[in-house]
Design a protein around this motif. Structure first.
Motif, mmCIF file in Angstrom:
data_model
loop_
_atom_site.group_PDB
_atom_site.id
_atom_site.type_symbol
_atom_site.label_atom_id
_atom_site.label_comp_id
_atom_site.label_asym_id
_atom_site.label_seq_id
_atom_site.Cartn_x
_atom_site.Cartn_y
_atom_site.Cartn_z
ATOM 1 N N VAL A 97 0.845 -1.192 0.000
ATOM 2 C CA VAL A 97 0.000 0.000 0.000
ATOM 3 C C VAL A 97 0.881 1.242 0.000
ATOM 4 N N ASP A 98 0.496 2.226 -0.790
ATOM 5 C CA ASP A 98 1.221 3.499 -0.810
ATOM 6 C C ASP A 98 0.619 4.511 0.159
ATOM 7 N N VAL A 99 -0.728 4.607 0.143
ATOM 8 C CA VAL A 99 -1.419 5.631 0.936
ATOM 9 C C VAL A 99 -2.583 4.994 1.682
ATOM 10 N N PHE A 100 -2.755 5.394 2.935
ATOM 11 C CA PHE A 100 -3.887 4.944 3.747
ATOM 12 C C PHE A 100 -4.750 6.152 4.093
ATOM 13 N N LEU A 101 -6.046 6.065 3.781
ATOM 14 C CA LEU A 101 -7.016 7.101 4.101
ATOM 15 C C LEU A 101 -8.070 6.483 5.005
ATOM 16 N N SER A 102 -8.105 6.910 6.248
ATOM 17 C CA SER A 102 -8.964 6.288 7.251
ATOM 18 C C SER A 102 -10.139 7.189 7.604
ATOM 19 N N ALA A 103 -11.230 6.565 8.064
ATOM 20 C CA ALA A 103 -12.389 7.317 8.523
ATOM 21 C C ALA A 103 -12.282 7.672 9.998
ATOM 22 N N SER A 104 -11.158 7.358 10.602
ATOM 23 C CA SER A 104 -10.968 7.637 12.026
ATOM 24 C C SER A 104 -9.480 7.741 12.336
ATOM 25 N N PRO A 105 -9.089 8.619 13.258
ATOM 26 C CA PRO A 105 -7.684 8.678 13.669
ATOM 27 C C PRO A 105 -7.202 7.394 14.342
ATOM 28 N N LYS A 106 -8.121 6.605 14.901
ATOM 29 C CA LYS A 106 -7.745 5.414 15.666
ATOM 30 C C LYS A 106 -6.835 4.485 14.877
ATOM 31 N N GLN A 107 -7.207 4.172 13.659
ATOM 32 C CA GLN A 107 -6.437 3.223 12.854
ATOM 33 C C GLN A 107 -5.097 3.817 12.418
ATOM 34 N N VAL A 108 -5.073 5.096 12.104
ATOM 35 C CA VAL A 108 -3.827 5.748 11.714
ATOM 36 C C VAL A 108 -2.893 5.857 12.915
ATOM 37 N N ASN A 109 -3.470 6.146 14.076
ATOM 38 C CA ASN A 109 -2.656 6.196 15.302
ATOM 39 C C ASN A 109 -1.960 4.856 15.541
ATOM 40 N N ALA A 110 -2.705 3.764 15.342
ATOM 41 C CA ALA A 110 -2.148 2.427 15.576
ATOM 42 C C ALA A 110 -0.970 2.146 14.645
ATOM 43 N N LEU A 111 -1.116 2.529 13.389
ATOM 44 C CA LEU A 111 -0.024 2.318 12.434
ATOM 45 C C LEU A 111 1.165 3.215 12.752
ATOM 46 N N GLU A 112 0.873 4.432 13.198
ATOM 47 C CA GLU A 112 1.951 5.358 13.548
ATOM 48 C C GLU A 112 2.756 4.843 14.739
ATOM 49 N N GLU A 113 2.059 4.288 15.722
ATOM 50 C CA GLU A 113 2.735 3.747 16.900
ATOM 51 C C GLU A 113 3.638 2.567 16.555
#
Length: 276
Positions: A97-113
């Motif tokens: 995957v190149d780009v992730f576009l989420s409907a919530s910060p929760k999932q992006v936060n998890a990947l960032e961590e």
């Protein structure tokens, strides 16, 4: 040319020679399957970006694609739409995957961590609202309180653990002190589009979806909008995945989604700018 074949061993040897010859030709002339870059008509590099995006963004991103390609004509967008939780799991498991576009910060936060985002590429794009919908021209549900009445036998929301719309919907129902009362008649869906489909087909009496999904259908009506103080802010963040083979192009795409042209399309489909 005539080939005379005598015995099974000769047949097998001839077939083996033929396969080796074919593989040699293929190996010399083809790029690896995983290579998402090809040569464009003008000799430059044409890039295919894989964008994993929340299901609720499907119509909008499809509308944005041709506008993006007028600016970046050598690039193409390959979309993968699903619930944000499912997409998060795919990325964690190594999906390309190149780009992730989420409907919530929760999932992006998890990947960032977990160190799976390219640093400095994350940005909030748009916002949304949660609404209660029913089939068009029905009147047995007019408010959220009506969901606890006997007239409503089935209600659908997204699966709260993996679907952001389900998470927000659960928060709304809990805030209104309705969740426990309606749990036995709640049908959980794999993403917000499935909730919409359940309502459109009459499989449930009502559903909670984003206003953008409700606006995409001519078969449902919005009967109530969830007050903002009943749920977490509905913000859609985007970011580049650290293993993207095209980090520069992916970063430019995320930036493009924040341009006036892209925001105008988001707004046409009912989203709100993240700055509001």
């Amino acid at each position: 040319m005539m080939i005379r074949i005598i015995g099974g061993r000769t047949v097998m040897s001839w077939i083996a020679w033929l396969l080796v010859s074919c593989l040699t030709v293929i190996g010399c002339s083809a790029k690896p399957f995983s290579d998402s870059s090809v040569i464009s008509a003008d000799g430059g590099e044409a890039i295919a970006l894989t964008v994993s995006a929340a299901a609720s963004m499907q119509d909008t991103l499809n509308a944005i694609q041709p506008v993006y390609q007028t600016v970046y004509p050598d690039n193409t967008l390959v979309y993968n739409f699903a619930s944000s939780g499912s997409l998060q799991q795919q990325i964690e498991q190594g999906a390309p995957v190149d780009v992730f576009l989420s409907a919530s910060p929760k999932q992006v936060n998890a990947l960032e961590e977990k160190g799976l985002l390219l640093q400095g590429t994350r940005r909030d794009l748009v916002k949304n609202t949660i609404v209660l919908i029913t089939l068009l021209d029905t009147s047995n549900v007019m408010t959220f309180d009506d969901l606890s009445k006997d007239a409503v036998t089935k209600l659908s929301i997204g699966e709260p653990e993996s679907v952001p719309a389900g998470q927000y919907s659960k928060e709304v129902l809990e805030s209104l002190e309705l969740y426990d009362a309606i749990q036995s008649k709640t049908v959980f869906a794999k993403d917000v589009r499935q909730v919409l489909s359940y309502v459109e087909t009459g499989n449930v009496d009502a559903g909670l979806v984003y206003s953008t999904d409700a606006n995409s259908s001519d078969q449902v009506q919005i009967v109530a909008t969830a007050p903002e103080d009943t749920h977490s802010p509905i913000v859609y963040p985007g970011a580049v995945i650290i293993d993207s083979p095209h980090p520069d192009a992916a970063t430019e795409f995320v930036k493009f989604l924040g341009t006036d042209e892209a925001i105008a399309i988001f707004t046409d489909y009912g989203f709100l700018p993240a700055s509001e």
